[in-house]
Design a protein around this motif. Sequence first.
Motif, mmCIF file in Angstrom:
data_model
loop_
_atom_site.group_PDB
_atom_site.id
_atom_site.type_symbol
_atom_site.label_atom_id
_atom_site.label_comp_id
_atom_site.label_asym_id
_atom_site.label_seq_id
_atom_site.Cartn_x
_atom_site.Cartn_y
_atom_site.Cartn_z
ATOM 1 N N ALA A 4 0.392 -1.509 0.079
ATOM 2 C CA ALA A 4 0.186 -0.117 0.064
ATOM 3 C C ALA A 4 0.699 1.466 -0.163
ATOM 4 O O ALA A 4 0.270 2.026 0.859
ATOM 5 C CB ALA A 4 -1.125 0.025 1.486
ATOM 6 N N LEU A 5 1.322 1.386 -0.885
ATOM 7 C CA LEU A 5 2.576 2.608 -1.350
ATOM 8 C C LEU A 5 1.870 3.443 -1.804
ATOM 9 O O LEU A 5 1.603 3.306 -3.228
ATOM 10 C CB LEU A 5 3.683 1.968 -1.910
ATOM 11 N N THR A 6 2.397 4.813 -1.625
ATOM 12 C CA THR A 6 1.503 6.055 -2.161
ATOM 13 C C THR A 6 2.285 6.761 -3.402
ATOM 14 O O THR A 6 1.801 6.856 -4.522
ATOM 15 C CB THR A 6 1.187 7.459 -1.888
ATOM 16 N N SER A 7 3.796 5.855 -3.585
ATOM 17 C CA SER A 7 4.647 5.642 -4.217
ATOM 18 C C SER A 7 5.800 4.684 -4.815
ATOM 19 O O SER A 7 5.842 4.239 -3.635
ATOM 20 C CB SER A 7 5.887 7.256 -3.996
ATOM 21 N N PRO A 8 5.641 4.406 -5.451
ATOM 22 C CA PRO A 8 6.854 3.230 -5.618
ATOM 23 C C PRO A 8 8.243 3.476 -5.039
ATOM 24 O O PRO A 8 9.149 2.987 -6.235
ATOM 25 C CB PRO A 8 6.307 2.704 -7.373
ATOM 26 N N VAL A 9 8.774 4.883 -4.996
ATOM 27 C CA VAL A 9 10.406 4.999 -4.862
ATOM 28 C C VAL A 9 9.796 5.290 -3.875
ATOM 29 O O VAL A 9 9.513 6.151 -3.402
ATOM 30 C CB VAL A 9 10.548 6.425 -5.779
ATOM 31 N N MET A 10 11.194 4.688 -3.362
ATOM 32 C CA MET A 10 11.178 4.827 -1.293
ATOM 33 C C MET A 10 12.450 4.582 -1.886
ATOM 34 O O MET A 10 13.400 4.641 -2.462
ATOM 35 C CB MET A 10 11.038 2.979 -0.892
ATOM 36 N N VAL A 11 13.074 5.052 -0.258
ATOM 37 C CA VAL A 11 14.864 5.200 0.319
ATOM 38 C C VAL A 11 15.567 3.432 0.392
ATOM 39 O O VAL A 11 14.623 3.077 1.221
ATOM 40 C CB VAL A 11 14.840 5.881 1.316
ATOM 41 N N ALA A 12 16.607 3.553 -0.009
ATOM 42 C CA ALA A 12 17.708 2.728 0.414
ATOM 43 C C ALA A 12 17.826 2.501 1.592
ATOM 44 O O ALA A 12 18.323 3.466 1.691
ATOM 45 C CB ALA A 12 18.447 2.407 -0.963
#
Length: 273
Positions: A4-12
Amino acid sequence: MTLALTSPVMVASGCGGTGRELAAYGALADLGGFVTRSITIAPRAGGPAPRILETPSGLVHAVGLQNPGIDQFLALELPWLLQEGARVFVSVVGRSLGEYGELARRLGRTPGIAGVEVNLSAPDVEDGSVFDAREPFHAASVVAAVHRDLPRGTPVLAKLRTDVLRVAEVARAVLDAGADAVVVGNALPAAMPDGRPAGLSGPATGPLALRCLTEVVAAAPGATVVASGGIATVDDVRSALRNGATAVQVGTALLHDPTTAHRLHAGIGEDEA
Ligand SMILES: Cc1cc2nc3c(=O)[nH]c(=O)nc-3n(C[C@H](O)[C@H](O)[C@H](O)COP(=O)(O)O)c2cc1C
């Protein structure tokens, strides 16, 4: 369970500092998630300098899992991230299954986290101070220990090594053990010029991580897979998503340009508009 992410971009993990360093360049709440550096039960001072070297194919690093330990993390770092509205995925790493269980219990009593990422490979720490999860059975045991001790509804992400030959087998094992998603992959095993174990991250890892992604997607249709390795451009994100990833994690590119995650988030958003 979906992420359920609001954006597909995460911080590693390990590439956004404590979050404070990155927040100066854009709201953490805009991103799909912020993965913390890997947290251990006891504080770790990390390895000696130099810890990071730039090479033509990427960064070679021997940070040695430097972190303040779970107590300090919960007291000082996590509250700030939550107050910023970040969706925080806490990365954990342990010496034993017992330590993984203890980390899960501590996090399970902490409201507000979006999930737990289980770090199953630390290529710069090969001194016996991290549980060896190279075998699928051992990786699955770690995930089962974390899953058992977290409240239902807290997603568990299993972060696998970028091992093209075995990644599908390990992915199936951790998914069977209760992982809600797999992250492929991590830094590659490398060495500092003085021979210390290190990780290699950045451009060279991209095609290998992409191959791991396609292997896992083929072996575990329908699984939630997050791509990590060499993500630096909107085209990299598109390629990962086209090949079956639900999300991507941006690592080394942030160390070169701390606005990268927000730029990629905006660029992918334009695709959808
Ligand atoms: C300086 C540095 C520190 C890192 N620390 C961690 C860590 O604590 N835990 C972890 O799971 N991965 C850690 N990583 C690996 C990244 O999260 C990422 O999986 C890997 O670097 C591949 O992605 P990239 O090519 O986008 O950097 C670290 C990477 C770098 C460069």
